[in-house]
Motif scaffolding. Structure first.
Motif, mmCIF file in Angstrom:
data_model
loop_
_atom_site.group_PDB
_atom_site.id
_atom_site.type_symbol
_atom_site.label_atom_id
_atom_site.label_comp_id
_atom_site.label_asym_id
_atom_site.label_seq_id
_atom_site.Cartn_x
_atom_site.Cartn_y
_atom_site.Cartn_z
ATOM 1 N N GLU A 113 -14.303 -0.431 -14.176
ATOM 2 C CA GLU A 113 -13.684 -1.070 -15.339
ATOM 3 C C GLU A 113 -13.379 -0.030 -16.411
ATOM 4 O O GLU A 113 -14.073 0.963 -16.549
ATOM 5 C CB GLU A 113 -14.634 -2.126 -15.892
ATOM 6 C CG GLU A 113 -14.083 -2.918 -17.075
ATOM 7 C CD GLU A 113 -15.089 -3.931 -17.603
ATOM 8 O OE1 GLU A 113 -14.671 -5.061 -17.917
ATOM 9 O OE2 GLU A 113 -16.286 -3.601 -17.706
ATOM 10 N N ASP A 121 -10.902 -9.705 -23.723
ATOM 11 C CA ASP A 121 -9.853 -9.208 -22.853
ATOM 12 C C ASP A 121 -8.866 -8.367 -23.662
ATOM 13 O O ASP A 121 -8.483 -8.737 -24.777
ATOM 14 C CB ASP A 121 -9.135 -10.402 -22.205
ATOM 15 C CG ASP A 121 -7.937 -9.968 -21.386
ATOM 16 O OD1 ASP A 121 -8.121 -9.520 -20.250
ATOM 17 O OD2 ASP A 121 -6.807 -10.073 -21.921
ATOM 18 N N ARG A 147 -5.625 -10.076 -24.904
ATOM 19 C CA ARG A 147 -5.863 -11.074 -25.945
ATOM 20 C C ARG A 147 -6.181 -10.413 -27.274
ATOM 21 O O ARG A 147 -5.602 -10.737 -28.314
ATOM 22 C CB ARG A 147 -7.011 -11.996 -25.506
ATOM 23 C CG ARG A 147 -7.079 -13.335 -26.265
ATOM 24 C CD ARG A 147 -7.754 -13.221 -27.600
ATOM 25 N NE ARG A 147 -9.125 -12.733 -27.498
ATOM 26 C CZ ARG A 147 -9.812 -12.242 -28.521
ATOM 27 N NH1 ARG A 147 -9.264 -12.145 -29.724
ATOM 28 N NH2 ARG A 147 -11.049 -11.815 -28.356
ATOM 29 N N HIS A 150 -9.275 -2.851 -19.581
ATOM 30 C CA HIS A 150 -9.464 -4.228 -19.141
ATOM 31 C C HIS A 150 -10.047 -5.073 -20.269
ATOM 32 O O HIS A 150 -9.625 -6.203 -20.497
ATOM 33 C CB HIS A 150 -10.414 -4.286 -17.934
ATOM 34 C CG HIS A 150 -9.913 -3.529 -16.746
ATOM 35 N ND1 HIS A 150 -10.391 -2.280 -16.407
ATOM 36 C CD2 HIS A 150 -8.973 -3.841 -15.822
ATOM 37 C CE1 HIS A 150 -9.772 -1.854 -15.319
ATOM 38 N NE2 HIS A 150 -8.903 -2.770 -14.940
ATOM 39 N N ARG A 151 -11.037 -4.499 -20.957
ATOM 40 C CA ARG A 151 -11.659 -5.175 -22.096
ATOM 41 C C ARG A 151 -11.713 -4.223 -23.284
ATOM 42 O O ARG A 151 -11.681 -3.009 -23.111
ATOM 43 C CB ARG A 151 -13.079 -5.655 -21.754
ATOM 44 C CG ARG A 151 -13.126 -6.802 -20.761
ATOM 45 C CD ARG A 151 -14.531 -7.372 -20.596
ATOM 46 N NE ARG A 151 -15.473 -6.374 -20.090
ATOM 47 C CZ ARG A 151 -16.502 -5.902 -20.773
ATOM 48 N NH1 ARG A 151 -16.726 -6.318 -22.012
ATOM 49 N NH2 ARG A 151 -17.314 -5.008 -20.230
#
Length: 269
Positions: A33, A228, A231, A213-214
């Motif tokens: 990630e 996220d 977002r 990703h985050r």
């Protein structure tokens, strides 16, 4: 893979007083990630990365890497952890020994792990190819490269031992915009091919949107928003995150003017 819980870091000041710079931060990075840690200068984002690497002392809280508590790991254990935990710093030139060739720099962590000379040479060639530098780069000194090329060398250095997690501390902020894009695309390509995880520290929301990703947004040593990446960077909920987004430069003059006006409107009286 990485779990930070209740991390608190206190720095000493020249006058002998102490200042708390990170306040009870919780943060996770999963295998494969990319987590963006974004905030302005002085927000504490680099301090968190340095704490994970053991480069700054932790006042309280825990840092767990691959199931092992490491916030108070000694020098010998840190050397062993370097196989799986690496870093790419902001300034590529100061990260490289100016008197050593690139081949010597890339070969050092390999020889330290007992890699034979022939295998090390093959690995160095592989690393240079991965970061898109010619094989003869191994015989050259850092001063013979551009800033962007030197940053590719430091990326190759970080990848030498096939780590599981790389802390990327503002790895493109010292580069021009075109070179930034090239290095970011290279980092993403490496991540997709190898599955290495990144904790990507930056002040630029546009960069974390591209890479992550985050996202975790930090202000004054405290996380104010996580979620996220798309977002958070398109529909931020916290006023500070919205201010960071408005501060990011854009090519459109009218949009840049609108952002400046919106930033002024959000500023405290």
């Amino acid at each position: 893979m990485l779990s930070v819980r209740g991390l608190t870091v206190v720095h000493g000041k020249p006058d002998g007083t102490r200042k708390q710079v990170v306040h009870g931060v919780d943060l996770d990075v999963h295998p494969g990630e990319v987590v963006g840690l974004v905030g302005e200068s002085g927000s504490g984002k680099t301090t968190i990365g340095r704490a994970v690497l053991g480069l700054t002392p932790v006042r309280s809280g825990g840092i767990t890497f691959a199931g092992e508590r490491i916030e108070r790991a000694g020098a010998a254990r840190r050397r062993a952890l370097s196989r799986d935990l690496q870093v790419v710093f902001q300034d590529p030139y100061t990260s490289l020994n100016p008197s050593r060739t690139v081949g010597d720099t890339l070969g050092e962590p390999l020889s330290g792990r007992g890699t034979g000379a022939q295998e090390a040479r093959a690995r160095i060639t592989e690393l240079l190819d991965r970061v898109r530098l010619p094989a003869d780069s191994a015989d050259r000194l850092p001063r013979e490269f551009s800033d962007g090329q030197r940053q590719r060398v430091t990326i190759a250095q970080a990848l030498a031992l096939r780590p599981r997690l790389v802390i990327c501390d503002e790895p493109v902020s010292a580069l021009d915009l075109t070179t930034q894009r090239t290095v970011l695309e290279l980092l993403l390509e490496i991540q997709e091919e190898t599955g290495v995880a990144y904790l990507f520290v930056t002040h630029d929301l546009a960069v974390v949107r591209f890479m992550s990703h985050r996202v975790a947004v930090i202000r004054g040593g405290e996380l104010v928003e996580t979620g996220d990446a798309r977002r958070v960077t398109s529909e931020p909920r916290h006023p500070y995150t919205r201010a960071l987004m408005l501060a990011a430069p854009v090519a459109d003059v009218a949009e840049q003017r609108r952002r400046r006006e919106a930033t002024r409107a959000q500023a405290p009286a």
